[in-house]
Motif scaffolding. Structure first.
Motif, PDB file in Angstrom:
ATOM      1  N   ALA A   1     -14.722  -1.093   1.161  1.00 58.20           N
ATOM      2  CA  ALA A   1     -14.282  -1.460   2.695  1.00 58.20           C
ATOM      3  C   ALA A   1     -12.590  -0.770   2.597  1.00 58.20           C
ATOM      4  O   ALA A   1     -11.488  -1.259   0.843  1.00 58.20           O
ATOM      5  CB  ALA A   1     -14.023  -3.240   3.255  1.00 58.20           C
ATOM      6  N   LEU A   2     -12.361  -0.403   3.585  1.00 60.75           N
ATOM      7  CA  LEU A   2     -10.879   0.322   3.804  1.00 60.75           C
ATOM      8  C   LEU A   2     -10.192  -0.974   5.109  1.00 60.75           C
ATOM      9  O   LEU A   2     -10.564  -0.717   5.814  1.00 60.75           O
ATOM     10  CB  LEU A   2     -10.819   2.116   3.886  1.00 60.75           C
ATOM     11  CG  LEU A   2      -9.445   2.495   4.799  1.00 60.75           C
ATOM     12  CD1 LEU A   2      -8.802   2.199   3.673  1.00 60.75           C
ATOM     13  CD2 LEU A   2     -10.276   3.784   5.445  1.00 60.75           C
ATOM     14  N   VAL A   3      -8.833  -1.137   4.254  1.00 63.13           N
ATOM     15  CA  VAL A   3      -8.234  -1.733   5.711  1.00 63.13           C
ATOM     16  C   VAL A   3      -6.529  -1.344   5.343  1.00 63.13           C
ATOM     17  O   VAL A   3      -5.829  -1.252   4.649  1.00 63.13           O
ATOM     18  CB  VAL A   3      -8.025  -3.447   4.728  1.00 63.13           C
ATOM     19  CG1 VAL A   3      -7.855  -4.613   6.354  1.00 63.13           C
ATOM     20  CG2 VAL A   3      -9.566  -3.967   4.909  1.00 63.13           C
ATOM     21  N   PRO A   4      -6.636   0.117   6.631  1.00 60.94           N
ATOM     22  CA  PRO A   4      -5.526   0.444   6.848  1.00 60.94           C
ATOM     23  C   PRO A   4      -4.548  -0.412   6.791  1.00 60.94           C
ATOM     24  O   PRO A   4      -4.062  -1.678   7.335  1.00 60.94           O
ATOM     25  CB  PRO A   4      -5.856   1.853   7.595  1.00 60.94           C
ATOM     26  CG  PRO A   4      -6.903   0.805   8.192  1.00 60.94           C
ATOM     27  CD  PRO A   4      -7.842   0.056   7.501  1.00 60.94           C
ATOM     28  N   ASP A   5      -3.309   0.011   5.904  1.00 61.13           N
ATOM     29  CA  ASP A   5      -2.180  -0.582   6.658  1.00 61.13           C
ATOM     30  C   ASP A   5      -2.125   0.127   7.996  1.00 61.13           C
ATOM     31  O   ASP A   5      -0.924   1.033   8.218  1.00 61.13           O
ATOM     32  CB  ASP A   5      -0.761  -0.666   5.302  1.00 61.13           C
ATOM     33  CG  ASP A   5       0.574  -1.188   5.827  1.00 61.13           C
ATOM     34  OD1 ASP A   5       0.099  -1.237   6.913  1.00 61.13           O
ATOM     35  OD2 ASP A   5       0.919  -1.202   4.448  1.00 61.13           O
ATOM     36  N   VAL A   6      -1.036  -1.335   8.934  1.00 61.21           N
ATOM     37  CA  VAL A   6      -0.442  -0.612  10.480  1.00 61.21           C
ATOM     38  C   VAL A   6       0.278   0.028  10.376  1.00 61.21           C
ATOM     39  O   VAL A   6       0.606   1.379  11.230  1.00 61.21           O
ATOM     40  CB  VAL A   6      -0.646  -1.802  11.663  1.00 61.21           C
ATOM     41  CG1 VAL A   6      -0.173  -1.889  12.455  1.00 61.21           C
ATOM     42  CG2 VAL A   6      -2.154  -2.247  11.023  1.00 61.21           C
ATOM     43  N   ARG A   7       0.843  -0.234   9.172  1.00 64.22           N
ATOM     44  CA  ARG A   7       2.495   0.452   9.173  1.00 64.22           C
ATOM     45  C   ARG A   7       2.482   2.516   9.073  1.00 64.22           C
ATOM     46  O   ARG A   7       3.257   3.212   9.085  1.00 64.22           O
ATOM     47  CB  ARG A   7       3.267  -0.192   8.151  1.00 64.22           C
ATOM     48  CG  ARG A   7       4.404  -1.185   8.137  1.00 64.22           C
ATOM     49  CD  ARG A   7       4.543  -1.922   6.997  1.00 64.22           C
ATOM     50  NE  ARG A   7       3.830  -1.839   6.154  1.00 64.22           N
ATOM     51  CZ  ARG A   7       3.987  -2.246   4.725  1.00 64.22           C
ATOM     52  NH1 ARG A   7       5.019  -2.895   5.012  1.00 64.22           N
ATOM     53  NH2 ARG A   7       2.972  -2.466   4.262  1.00 64.22           N
TER      54      ARG A   7
END
Length: 142
Positions: A72-78
Motif C-alpha cells: 500500500a502506498l500512503v502518500p504524504d500530503v505535504r
C-alpha cells in the motif's frame, strides 16, 4: 566443501503464481503460505463490506501459519502539495562501483481530480573534484 562463511548454494524457489480475479470473492480450491495484495489494490475497495469480503476470501486461502502481505502506498500530503517545479528529496545511495554518492530528487504534478501523481526523477553525482552531473529519467505516473 565450502566453508560455513562462504557462499551457499542457491535453493530452488517456487515460481510465483499470479491470479486475476475479484478480490472480494474468489475460490481457488487450495491454500497458500503467502498471499500478496499488490499495487495499492486495497484502495479500490469502496465499502467496509468490500473489505470484509476480501479479507474473508484471503482467510479462506491462507494456510494456518500463512502470511498476508498488503502493498500500500500512503502518500504524504505535504509531498503531494509542494511546489511541483521545485525538486524534492527522494533518496541517496553510495555506488558499489566507485564509492561515490548519488542523490536522487523528484519533481511531480499531482492532479487531485484523477488522483494521479506524475513524477520525474533526477540523479545527481558529484565526482571527487566536486563536478556535478545529472541524469533525468522518463516520467512516470502513480
Amino acid at each position: 566443501m565450502e566453508s560455513p562463511g562462504g557462499p551457499q548454494p542457491e535453493r530452488p524457489r517456487p515460481a510465483p503464481e499470479f491470479v486475476c480475479a475479484d478480490m472480494r470473492r474468489f475460490d481457488l480450491g487450495r491454500s497458500f503460505d503467502h498471499i500478496l495484495l499488490a499495487g495499492n489494490s486495497l484502495a479500490h475497495l469502496e465499502t467496509p463490506d468490500d473489505l470484509r469480503a476480501m479479507l474473508g476470501s484471503v482467510r479462506n486461502h491462507l494456510t494456518r501459519e500463512g502470511r498476508f502481505v498488503i502493498d500500500a502506498l500512503v502518500p504524504d500530503v505535504r509531498l503531494l502539495s509542494r511546489d511541483a517545479e521545485l525538486p524534492g528529496p527522494f533518496g541517496s545511495f553510495e555506488s558499489p562501483l566507485d564509492g561515490l554518492t548519488r542523490s536522487v530528487t523528484n519533481t511531480h504534478a499531482f492532479d487531485p481530480a484523477t488522483q494521479i501523481d506524475t513524477w520525474r526523477l533526477t540523479a545527481r553525482l558529484s565526482d571527487a573534484d566536486g563536478r556535478e552531473s545529472a541524469y533525468s529519467g522518463p516520467s512516470g505516473s502513480v
